[in-house]
Design a protein around this motif. Structure first.
Motif, PDB file in Angstrom:
ATOM      1  N   SER A  33       0.841  -1.198   0.000  1.00 42.79           N
ATOM      2  CA  SER A  33       0.000   0.000   0.000  1.00 42.79           C
ATOM      3  C   SER A  33       0.875   1.247   0.000  1.00 42.79           C
ATOM      4  CB  SER A  33      -0.887  -0.027   1.253  1.00 42.79           C
ATOM      5  OG  SER A  33      -1.667   1.142   1.313  1.00 42.79           O
ATOM      6  N   GLY A  34       0.566   2.172  -0.874  1.00 41.87           N
ATOM      7  CA  GLY A  34       1.233   3.466  -0.826  1.00 41.87           C
ATOM      8  C   GLY A  34       0.767   4.206   0.415  1.00 41.87           C
ATOM      9  N   THR A  35       1.680   4.908   1.075  1.00 40.42           N
ATOM     10  CA  THR A  35       1.250   5.652   2.256  1.00 40.42           C
ATOM     11  C   THR A  35       1.721   7.096   2.225  1.00 40.42           C
ATOM     12  OG1 THR A  35       1.300   5.797   4.667  1.00 40.42           O
ATOM     13  CG2 THR A  35       3.230   4.785   3.619  1.00 40.42           C
ATOM     14  N   ARG A  36       0.774   7.970   2.520  1.00 37.01           N
ATOM     15  CA  ARG A  36       1.093   9.404   2.630  1.00 37.01           C
ATOM     16  C   ARG A  36       1.443   9.755   4.049  1.00 37.01           C
ATOM     17  NH1 ARG A  36      -4.739  10.758   0.267  1.00 37.01           N
ATOM     18  NH2 ARG A  36      -5.117   8.986   1.639  1.00 37.01           N
ATOM     19  N   TYR A  37       1.250   8.799   4.947  1.00 35.76           N
ATOM     20  CA  TYR A  37       1.334   9.112   6.367  1.00 35.76           C
ATOM     21  C   TYR A  37       2.430   8.350   7.092  1.00 35.76           C
ATOM     22  CZ  TYR A  37      -3.052  11.324   5.220  1.00 35.76           C
ATOM     23  OH  TYR A  37      -4.003  12.114   4.634  1.00 35.76           O
ATOM     24  N   SER A  68       8.745   9.187   4.135  1.00 34.89           N
ATOM     25  CA  SER A  68       8.866  10.405   3.329  1.00 34.89           C
ATOM     26  C   SER A  68       7.569  10.735   2.604  1.00 34.89           C
ATOM     27  CB  SER A  68       9.997  10.220   2.318  1.00 34.89           C
ATOM     28  OG  SER A  68       9.763   9.028   1.576  1.00 34.89           O
ATOM     29  N   GLY A  69       6.470  10.039   2.943  1.00 30.19           N
ATOM     30  CA  GLY A  69       5.192  10.291   2.275  1.00 30.19           C
ATOM     31  C   GLY A  69       4.625  11.666   2.617  1.00 30.19           C
ATOM     32  N   GLY A  70       3.687  12.120   1.806  1.00 35.07           N
ATOM     33  CA  GLY A  70       3.079  13.420   2.093  1.00 35.07           C
ATOM     34  C   GLY A  70       1.980  13.775   1.116  1.00 35.07           C
ATOM     35  N   VAL A  71       1.313  14.878   1.394  1.00 34.64           N
ATOM     36  CA  VAL A  71       0.216  15.363   0.560  1.00 34.64           C
ATOM     37  C   VAL A  71       0.521  16.793   0.130  1.00 34.64           C
ATOM     38  CG1 VAL A  71      -2.218  16.020   0.542  1.00 34.64           C
ATOM     39  CG2 VAL A  71      -1.520  13.936   1.723  1.00 34.64           C
ATOM     40  N   ARG A  85      -7.910  -0.641  14.126  1.00 33.97           N
ATOM     41  CA  ARG A  85      -6.504  -1.071  14.247  1.00 33.97           C
ATOM     42  C   ARG A  85      -6.050  -1.928  13.068  1.00 33.97           C
ATOM     43  NH1 ARG A  85      -4.774   1.124  18.402  1.00 33.97           N
ATOM     44  NH2 ARG A  85      -6.178   1.663  20.083  1.00 33.97           N
ATOM     45  N   PRO A  86      -6.096  -1.375  11.877  1.00 30.92           N
ATOM     46  CA  PRO A  86      -5.850  -2.188  10.690  1.00 30.92           C
ATOM     47  C   PRO A  86      -4.375  -2.491  10.411  1.00 30.92           C
ATOM     48  CG  PRO A  86      -6.317   0.055  10.070  1.00 30.92           C
ATOM     49  CD  PRO A  86      -6.376   0.023  11.556  1.00 30.92           C
ATOM     50  N   GLY A  87      -3.457  -1.839  11.088  1.00 34.39           N
ATOM     51  CA  GLY A  87      -2.056  -2.166  10.848  1.00 34.39           C
ATOM     52  C   GLY A  87      -1.507  -1.649   9.536  1.00 34.39           C
ATOM     53  N   ALA A  88      -2.062  -0.556   9.051  1.00 34.52           N
ATOM     54  CA  ALA A  88      -1.503   0.131   7.887  1.00 34.52           C
ATOM     55  C   ALA A  88      -1.695   1.622   8.139  1.00 34.52           C
ATOM     56  CB  ALA A  88      -2.200  -0.295   6.603  1.00 34.52           C
ATOM     57  N   THR A  89      -0.791   2.446   7.624  1.00 40.30           N
ATOM     58  CA  THR A  89      -0.838   3.865   8.015  1.00 40.30           C
ATOM     59  C   THR A  89      -1.715   4.729   7.118  1.00 40.30           C
ATOM     60  OG1 THR A  89       1.192   4.241   6.767  1.00 40.30           O
ATOM     61  CG2 THR A  89       1.427   3.835   9.132  1.00 40.30           C
ATOM     62  N   ASP A  90      -1.968   4.270   5.894  1.00 45.23           N
ATOM     63  CA  ASP A  90      -2.810   5.074   4.996  1.00 45.23           C
ATOM     64  C   ASP A  90      -3.972   4.210   4.527  1.00 45.23           C
ATOM     65  OD1 ASP A  90      -3.984   6.684   3.100  1.00 45.23           O
ATOM     66  OD2 ASP A  90      -2.094   7.321   2.210  1.00 45.23           O
ATOM     67  N   LEU A  91      -5.150   4.509   5.038  1.00 51.55           N
ATOM     68  CA  LEU A  91      -6.285   3.609   4.795  1.00 51.55           C
ATOM     69  C   LEU A  91      -7.183   4.098   3.680  1.00 51.55           C
ATOM     70  CD1 LEU A  91      -6.940   3.465   8.575  1.00 51.55           C
ATOM     71  CD2 LEU A  91      -5.787   1.729   7.218  1.00 51.55           C
ATOM     72  N   THR A  92      -7.141   5.404   3.434  1.00 50.23           N
ATOM     73  CA  THR A  92      -8.077   5.958   2.464  1.00 50.23           C
ATOM     74  C   THR A  92      -7.426   6.165   1.097  1.00 50.23           C
ATOM     75  OG1 THR A  92      -7.552   8.090   3.463  1.00 50.23           O
ATOM     76  CG2 THR A  92      -9.628   7.061   4.097  1.00 50.23           C
ATOM     77  N   GLY A  93      -6.137   5.902   1.004  1.00 50.08           N
ATOM     78  CA  GLY A  93      -5.478   6.020  -0.295  1.00 50.08           C
ATOM     79  C   GLY A  93      -5.810   4.825  -1.166  1.00 50.08           C
ATOM     80  N   SER A  94      -5.555   4.939  -2.460  1.00 52.43           N
ATOM     81  CA  SER A  94      -5.911   3.820  -3.328  1.00 52.43           C
ATOM     82  C   SER A  94      -4.756   3.361  -4.207  1.00 52.43           C
ATOM     83  CB  SER A  94      -7.103   4.192  -4.193  1.00 52.43           C
ATOM     84  OG  SER A  94      -6.821   5.374  -4.906  1.00 52.43           O
ATOM     85  N   PHE A  95      -3.559   3.936  -4.019  1.00 48.72           N
ATOM     86  CA  PHE A  95      -2.416   3.524  -4.840  1.00 48.72           C
ATOM     87  C   PHE A  95      -1.828   2.270  -4.195  1.00 48.72           C
ATOM     88  CE2 PHE A  95       1.658   5.442  -6.968  1.00 48.72           C
ATOM     89  CZ  PHE A  95       1.709   4.349  -7.826  1.00 48.72           C
ATOM     90  N   ARG A  96      -2.165   1.096  -4.766  1.00 48.96           N
ATOM     91  CA  ARG A  96      -1.754  -0.158  -4.148  1.00 48.96           C
ATOM     92  C   ARG A  96      -1.423  -1.225  -5.189  1.00 48.96           C
ATOM     93  NH1 ARG A  96      -6.734   0.024   0.042  1.00 48.96           N
ATOM     94  NH2 ARG A  96      -5.925   1.647   1.403  1.00 48.96           N
ATOM     95  N   LEU A  97      -0.627  -2.180  -4.738  1.00 42.55           N
ATOM     96  CA  LEU A  97      -0.270  -3.337  -5.563  1.00 42.55           C
ATOM     97  C   LEU A  97      -0.776  -4.601  -4.868  1.00 42.55           C
ATOM     98  CD1 LEU A  97       1.431  -4.864  -7.765  1.00 42.55           C
ATOM     99  CD2 LEU A  97       3.425  -4.547  -6.276  1.00 42.55           C
TER     100      LEU A  97
END
Ligand SMILES: Nc1nc2c(ncn2[C@@H]2O[C@H](COP(=O)(O)OP(=O)(O)O)[C@@H](O)[C@H]2O)c(=O)[nH]1
Ligand SMILES: [Mg+2]
Length: 242
Positions: free
Chosen positions: A126-130, A133-136, A159-171
């Protein structure tokens, strides 16, 4: 011994009124996959965009070839969730990228997703903005607050264990995405979050890659009051049922 099967990456690109963005994102994707030497196809799911996005897609198909640009349009705007379901049916790769076509998700991160996936054979990256070095960039305070708030609330409740839940850039590994799509019940914005929450529920391994997210330059976002209410409802539903 038979040589190992070569990986192929299918990119699902849902478009609605992305005429200006499509040539750019496709060019950047082709560059990224070619330079990193990975096999790929780009599946464009256009929902009858009135701005003629599909015509642009047809030009791109001529330029890059039918094996690289796969057009799978639908007649009208049916929403993102079903666009992915439609797209995955036509995917020939063993891995699937999901990303937006509006250049908020930069294709330059693609090789980092692939590298991360291979490090631990992750089911989802999952891509993370949070994190890291991620950011918006380019969002106003209100939109940042909504995104942060949605993430924060979900972190506490699920408590999903991922830092960016609402993003959609994923593999995703293709069978994993299949299973997740089948098990997800929500529509709209909450869908991305449900995907990652379910991934955790099924004990899939999740890797993360820091990404910078840049707000769209061309075209309009679809986030409004209805989506926010829908998100809140979906979050509560997941909280109650998972
Ligand atoms: N096929 C299809 N694509 C859509 C639909 N709604 C949005 N998109 C695409 O989905 C991606 C994300 O949408 P966007 O409006 O940028 O959402 P935001 O970034 O969260 O504001 C973009 O590539 C849009 O063109 C839809 O109903 N059908
Ligand atoms: Mg966008």
């Amino acid at each position: 011994m038979a040589p190992p099967r070569k990986n192929k990456y299918s990119v699902l690109l849902p478009t609605y009124n992305e005429r200006e963005n499509l040539p750019l994102i496709v060019w950047l994707l082709v560059k990224s996959f070619t330079e990193s030497n990975h096999d790929y196809e780009i599946i464009v799911i256009d929902d009858g965009s009135p701005d003629g996005t599909l015509e642009v897609g047809k030009q791109l198909e001529k330029i890059y070839g039918k094996d690289k640009i796969v057009l799978r349009p639908r007649a009208k705007k049916l929403g993102l969730g079903t666009a992915y379901i439609h797209g995955i049916k036509h995917a020939t790769g063993n891995f699937i990228f999901i990303m937006d076509a509006d250049l908020s998700h930069h294709p330059k991160f693609i090789p980092e997703f692939i590298k991360k996936q291979q490090e631990e054979d992750y089911d989802v990256v999952s891509g993370t903005r949070y994190a890291g070095s991620g950011g918006v960039y380019g969002w106003d305070f209100k939109r940042k607050l909504i995104s942060r708030g949605a993430n924060y609330l979900t972190q506490i409740l699920l408590r999903p264990g991922a830092t960016d839940l609402t993003g959609s850039f994923r593999l995703y590994k293709k069978p994993v995405l299949h299973k997740l799509i089948d098990s997800c019940v929500s529509k709209g914005y909450v869908f991305q979050m449900e995907m990652i929450v379910r991934a955790r529920q099924f004990n899939y391994s999740i890797g993360e890659v820091p990404i910078t997210f840049v707000d769209r330059v061309y075209g309009e976002s679809k986030l409004g009051g209805n989506e926010i209410i829908g998100f809140a409802k979906g979050l509560l539903m997941l909280f109650a049922t998972t």
